[in-house]
Design a protein around this motif. Structure first.
Motif, PDB file in Angstrom:
ATOM      1  N   PRO A   1      15.642 -49.429-130.672  1.00  0.00           N
ATOM      2  CA  PRO A   1      16.095 -48.179-130.048  1.00  0.00           C
ATOM      3  C   PRO A   1      15.414 -47.905-128.705  1.00  0.00           C
ATOM      4  CG  PRO A   1      14.592 -47.723-131.846  1.00  0.00           C
ATOM      5  CD  PRO A   1      14.866 -49.191-131.888  1.00  0.00           C
ATOM      6  N   LEU A   2      16.055 -47.027-127.963  1.00  0.00           N
ATOM      7  CA  LEU A   2      15.517 -46.580-126.683  1.00  0.00           C
ATOM      8  C   LEU A   2      14.619 -45.365-126.890  1.00  0.00           C
ATOM      9  CD1 LEU A   2      18.759 -46.811-124.523  1.00  0.00           C
ATOM     10  CD2 LEU A   2      16.798 -48.342-124.404  1.00  0.00           C
ATOM     11  N   ARG A   3      13.621 -45.253-126.035  1.00  0.00           N
ATOM     12  CA  ARG A   3      12.783 -44.050-126.046  1.00  0.00           C
ATOM     13  C   ARG A   3      13.214 -43.080-124.953  1.00  0.00           C
ATOM     14  NH1 ARG A   3       6.485 -45.024-125.738  1.00  0.00           N
ATOM     15  NH2 ARG A   3       7.061 -45.880-123.701  1.00  0.00           N
ATOM     16  N   GLY A   4      13.725 -43.626-123.862  1.00  0.00           N
ATOM     17  CA  GLY A   4      14.134 -42.768-122.765  1.00  0.00           C
ATOM     18  C   GLY A   4      15.176 -43.433-121.886  1.00  0.00           C
ATOM     19  N   VAL A   5      16.050 -42.618-121.298  1.00  0.00           N
ATOM     20  CA  VAL A   5      17.073 -43.080-120.354  1.00  0.00           C
ATOM     21  C   VAL A   5      17.085 -42.102-119.191  1.00  0.00           C
ATOM     22  CG1 VAL A   5      19.504 -43.581-119.990  1.00  0.00           C
ATOM     23  CG2 VAL A   5      18.463 -44.074-122.206  1.00  0.00           C
ATOM     24  N   VAL A   6      17.005 -42.619-117.977  1.00  0.00           N
ATOM     25  CA  VAL A   6      16.926 -41.760-116.799  1.00  0.00           C
ATOM     26  C   VAL A   6      17.860 -42.285-115.715  1.00  0.00           C
ATOM     27  CG1 VAL A   6      15.446 -40.883-114.945  1.00  0.00           C
ATOM     28  CG2 VAL A   6      14.542 -41.073-117.263  1.00  0.00           C
TER      29      VAL A   6
ATOM     30  N   SER B   1      20.018 -31.969-118.903  1.00  0.00           N
ATOM     31  CA  SER B   1      18.666 -31.428-118.925  1.00  0.00           C
ATOM     32  C   SER B   1      17.737 -32.336-118.152  1.00  0.00           C
ATOM     33  CB  SER B   1      18.182 -31.319-120.373  1.00  0.00           C
ATOM     34  OG  SER B   1      18.211 -32.596-120.977  1.00  0.00           O
ATOM     35  N   ARG B   2      16.785 -31.763-117.471  1.00  0.00           N
ATOM     36  CA  ARG B   2      15.826 -32.534-116.704  1.00  0.00           C
ATOM     37  C   ARG B   2      14.753 -33.099-117.628  1.00  0.00           C
ATOM     38  NH1 ARG B   2      19.563 -31.661-113.956  1.00  0.00           N
ATOM     39  NH2 ARG B   2      19.582 -30.857-111.854  1.00  0.00           N
ATOM     40  N   PRO B   3      14.116 -34.203-117.245  1.00  0.00           N
ATOM     41  CA  PRO B   3      13.073 -34.762-118.094  1.00  0.00           C
ATOM     42  C   PRO B   3      11.923 -33.805-118.253  1.00  0.00           C
ATOM     43  CG  PRO B   3      13.113 -35.813-115.935  1.00  0.00           C
ATOM     44  CD  PRO B   3      14.314 -34.936-115.998  1.00  0.00           C
ATOM     45  N   GLY B   4      11.273 -33.924-119.377  1.00  0.00           N
ATOM     46  CA  GLY B   4      10.178 -33.010-119.664  1.00  0.00           C
ATOM     47  C   GLY B   4       8.987 -33.224-118.780  1.00  0.00           C
ATOM     48  N   SER B   5       8.697 -34.462-118.407  1.00  0.00           N
ATOM     49  CA  SER B   5       7.557 -34.711-117.542  1.00  0.00           C
ATOM     50  C   SER B   5       8.038 -35.015-116.142  1.00  0.00           C
ATOM     51  CB  SER B   5       6.749 -35.903-118.074  1.00  0.00           C
ATOM     52  OG  SER B   5       7.577 -37.042-118.149  1.00  0.00           O
ATOM     53  N   GLU B   6       7.245 -34.672-115.164  1.00  0.00           N
ATOM     54  CA  GLU B   6       7.621 -34.888-113.778  1.00  0.00           C
ATOM     55  C   GLU B   6       7.471 -36.366-113.447  1.00  0.00           C
ATOM     56  OE1 GLU B   6       6.348 -33.423-109.319  1.00  0.00           O
ATOM     57  OE2 GLU B   6       5.500 -32.481-111.098  1.00  0.00           O
ATOM     58  N   LEU B   7       8.582 -36.976-112.932  1.00  0.00           N
ATOM     59  CA  LEU B   7       8.563 -38.384-112.579  1.00  0.00           C
ATOM     60  C   LEU B   7       8.746 -38.519-111.078  1.00  0.00           C
ATOM     61  CD1 LEU B   7      10.883 -39.811-115.357  1.00  0.00           C
ATOM     62  CD2 LEU B   7       8.409 -39.556-115.409  1.00  0.00           C
TER      63      LEU B   7
ATOM     64  N   LEU C   1      28.123 -42.414-123.577  1.00  0.00           N
ATOM     65  CA  LEU C   1      28.763 -41.913-124.794  1.00  0.00           C
ATOM     66  C   LEU C   1      27.674 -41.399-125.714  1.00  0.00           C
ATOM     67  CD1 LEU C   1      31.312 -41.547-126.510  1.00  0.00           C
ATOM     68  CD2 LEU C   1      30.973 -43.860-127.390  1.00  0.00           C
ATOM     69  N   LEU C   2      27.651 -40.088-125.902  1.00  0.00           N
ATOM     70  CA  LEU C   2      26.670 -39.432-126.761  1.00  0.00           C
ATOM     71  C   LEU C   2      27.416 -38.871-127.960  1.00  0.00           C
ATOM     72  CD1 LEU C   2      23.665 -38.644-126.963  1.00  0.00           C
ATOM     73  CD2 LEU C   2      24.240 -36.484-125.861  1.00  0.00           C
ATOM     74  N   GLY C   3      27.219 -39.461-129.123  1.00  0.00           N
ATOM     75  CA  GLY C   3      28.012 -39.074-130.288  1.00  0.00           C
ATOM     76  C   GLY C   3      29.438 -39.547-130.093  1.00  0.00           C
TER      77      GLY C   3
ATOM     78  N   LEU D   1      18.468 -38.422-120.266  1.00  0.00           N
ATOM     79  CA  LEU D   1      19.393 -38.335-121.390  1.00  0.00           C
ATOM     80  C   LEU D   1      18.624 -38.364-122.706  1.00  0.00           C
ATOM     81  CD1 LEU D   1      22.137 -40.944-120.397  1.00  0.00           C
ATOM     82  CD2 LEU D   1      21.990 -38.544-119.748  1.00  0.00           C
ATOM     83  N   PRO D   2      19.135 -37.700-123.721  1.00  0.00           N
ATOM     84  CA  PRO D   2      18.543 -37.860-125.061  1.00  0.00           C
ATOM     85  C   PRO D   2      18.871 -39.237-125.611  1.00  0.00           C
ATOM     86  CG  PRO D   2      20.501 -36.468-125.149  1.00  0.00           C
ATOM     87  CD  PRO D   2      20.237 -36.727-123.697  1.00  0.00           C
ATOM     88  N   ALA D   3      17.872 -39.957-126.079  1.00  0.00           N
ATOM     89  CA  ALA D   3      18.104 -41.301-126.609  1.00  0.00           C
ATOM     90  C   ALA D   3      18.767 -41.264-127.982  1.00  0.00           C
ATOM     91  CB  ALA D   3      16.781 -42.065-126.682  1.00  0.00           C
ATOM     92  N   THR D   4      18.528 -40.196-128.744  1.00  0.00           N
ATOM     93  CA  THR D   4      19.107 -40.079-130.086  1.00  0.00           C
ATOM     94  C   THR D   4      20.611 -39.874-129.991  1.00  0.00           C
ATOM     95  OG1 THR D   4      17.063 -39.078-130.883  1.00  0.00           O
ATOM     96  CG2 THR D   4      19.018 -38.814-132.250  1.00  0.00           C
ATOM     97  N   GLY D   5      21.373 -40.704-130.677  1.00  0.00           N
ATOM     98  CA  GLY D   5      22.825 -40.580-130.675  1.00  0.00           C
ATOM     99  C   GLY D   5      23.502 -41.214-129.482  1.00  0.00           C
TER     100      GLY D   5
END
Length: 587
Positions: A279-284, A32-38, A234-236, A253-257
């Motif tokens: 924890p991480l807030r964001g990974v790109v 999935s693409r990030p929610g905000s435009e970077l 590795l997600l989950g 990437l989703p930071a959760t998990g």
């Protein structure tokens, strides 16, 4: 059921699977693409301008001036606490058993990470930090929205060291109008190192890794095997990959998990394992165009929108940089930088062994790897001869299956005249006077043939099923030899000096094709003329297919062919000895 059709289907299926795997590797899952435009790094500047001027983001940082409000805040902070910095740039070297890491107090960044047990194509040791000039280095502090370096990235940090050898802790501290930060690198004897980063000012920051890893040669970049590169995480419980060669947009990437995330190529890996307590807030993953300059350095530029790509940019290779954004002002992680050595990764508690892509028969490939490694350690210290000996071992283990297959095929050949007689009897009746298939006559012919099989005690699938049962083992060994970093730059003999690379003279694939042809000639063929022609073309097809394969794979297939020729020759001799006895009994 006709054994010829089953055997033909088996051979064609094998050829199709190999061809498909070669030209169409499994697609990578899109994220999935990030929610905000970077915006990508370099602030949108043109690639040509950077390359010609030789300047990059680090020079830009030196020329940056803080905004009036920021400057005032910086002066207030500086007045409240004494500045911490260094008077000159210095390099710090950690010389471990497996690696030699070099850090700079400018920005407290990693400038080199040399693997002592692995050699690059130019004969030098593999350096997992890609050579660059005026670019963000691993563990740079950057703006999370733009990827541009912070002023701290060019600041000189004060240094404090503890320990010696490969058990060392290096702490970098800086406080000035540029900001306040501390970075600590703790190198452990097991090759893992820990990183802790804490930034008071500015409030928003990300940690930069990459772009890419090591310094691949042009040939490696174009290779189907060595040219593989991208992001891995590795997600989950699931390992996922993103292919940098197709990278066009930011991948969030989703930071959760998220248990770990990193950059990889076919043989090497750099991974960050975040501490759950920070924890991480964001990974790109940030895609970049890269160009290997004549001076040996790499230049990077953002990937423009597809419609704006020039012809020169379309020809450039791509790779990812990784941005880690913390949820607070502190980020702690463990880091693994090294080769995808299956034994070493399997012994670690992180699940990194899954980055060695062994395919759908990975459980078999692991056992084959254990056998290959045991032979190399205990019998012959040459990976080429280890492949030969393991192939012999596999052939012996599978001998009961191949022997049963041979006996079944031989019985089918003996029934050939009777089967042809049945087909000849029904051939005029298979179509009616209008030329349409007579399904009733076809059913009767098939029933009579099956009755012949039953009366003679022959299983029509007995020749193919044992061969099909061997396919998982063959494909597992195929994937293992293509993924084993131990074969990289490993010589066999004569001109084969790298079992992970194609034969530079194509001699090994041609010899393999010749053995395939001999094997084809020694195996009696039944069936119509079209089937025989297809079988006769298989050696040519296989030869061309294996021209670009790693020499280790070709050596395995060549050895298997030679053993099959020996086995078939023995069977043919036994058959000749049995024929006079059968003739004597009949008389």
């Amino acid at each position: 059921m006709d054994i010829r059709r089953l055997l033909l289907a088996f051979v064609l299926s094998l050829g199709i699977l190999l061809t498909w795997n070669y030209f169409f590797p499994p697609p990578e899952k899109s994220l999935s693409r990030p929610g905000s435009e970077l915006t990508t790094v370099e602030g949108g500047r043109s690639f040509a301008a950077d390359a010609e001027s030789g300047t990059g983001s680090a020079d830009a940082v030196e020329r940056m001036e803080p905004a009036p409000g920021d400057a005032a805040a910086g002066e207030t902070a500086a007045a409240a606490a004494e500045d911490i910095d260094a008077s000159a740039e210095e390099r710090l070297v950690v010389d471990g058993e497996r690696f030699r890491a070099t850090l700079s107090n400018r920005g407290a960044r990693l400038t080199s990470f040399v693997l002592k047990n692995h050699t690059a194509s130019d004969g030098e040791r593999v350096d997992l930090v890609r050579y660059r000039e005026n670019e963000r280095l691993p563990f740079s502090l950057v703006d999370p929205a733009s990827g541009e370096p912070l002023a701290l990235d060019n600041a000189l940090f004060a240094v404090e060291q503890q320990g010696s050898g490969d058990e060392r802790t290096i702490t970098f501290r800086h406080r000035s109008s540029a900001g306040t930060a501390e970075k600590r690198f703790r190198f452990r004897r097991d090759g893992i190192f820990e990183v802790a980063v804490e930034v008071e000012r500015p409030a928003d920051w990300s940690l930069w890794l990459g772009p890419g890893i090591r310094n691949p040669s042009p040939d490696e970049l174009e290779s189907r095997y060595a040219g593989e590169r991208g992001g891995v995480y590795l997600l989950g419980e699931d390992i996922e990959r993103v292919d940098a060669r197709k990278g066009a947009e930011l991948e969030a990437l989703p930071a959760t998990g998220l248990r770990w995330v990193g950059l990889e190529d076919h043989y090497f890996l750099t991974v960050a394992i975040p501490n759950p307590e920070t924890p991480l807030r964001g990974v790109v993953f940030n895609p970049l165009l890269m160009d290997h300059r004549p001076d040996g350095l790499w230049a990077f530029a953002p990937v423009p929108p597809k419609e704006q790509l020039t012809k020169a940019q379309k020809d450039l290779q791509r790779d990812y940089a990784l941005l880690l954004e913390p949820a607070g002002d502190r980020l702690e992680m463990e880091a693994f930088w090294g080769a995808k050595n299956l034994r070493r990764l399997s012994a670690m508690p992180y699940g990194l062994d899954g980055t060695v892509n062994l395919g759908m028969f990975g459980f078999l490939a692991r056992w084959l790897f254990i056998g290959l490694f045991w032979i190399h350690e205990n019998m012959v210290a040459n990976w080429g001869w280890s492949i030969v000996l393991l192939t012999v071992g596999i052939k012996l283990i599978l001998f009961p299956l191949t022997h049963k297959s041979y006996k079944s095929m031989r019985r089918m050949q003996e029934l050939g005249p009777k089967m042809q007689s049945i087909r000849a009897k029904y051939r005029p009746k298979l179509k009616d006077k209008n030329g349409k298939p007579n399904l009733e006559m076809q059913r009767k012919m098939n029933e009579e043939i099956m009755g012949l099989y039953k009366s003679e005690g022959v299983n029509p699938a007995g020749g193919c099923l044992p061969m099909l049962l061997q396919l998982p083992v063959l494909f597992a060994f195929y994937r293992l030899l293509g993924a084993a970093v131990e074969l990289r730059n490993a010589p066999w003999m004569l001109w084969i000096q790298d079992l992970s690379a194609p034969d530079p003279f194509y001699a090994l694939p041609i010899i393999m094709g010749a053995t395939q042809f001999i094997q084809q000639k020694m195996t009696p063929m039944a069936g119509d003329a079209m089937q025989r022609r297809i079988f006769q073309l298989m050696p040519v097809f296989m030869t061309f297919l294996f021209l670009g394969f790693p020499s280790g794979l070709v050596l395995y297939w060549l050895t298997n062919n030679v053993l099959t020729i020996i086995q078939q020759g023995a069977y043919n001799q036994f058959k000749k000895k049995d024929e006079p006895k059968k003739g004597a009994k009949k008389s």
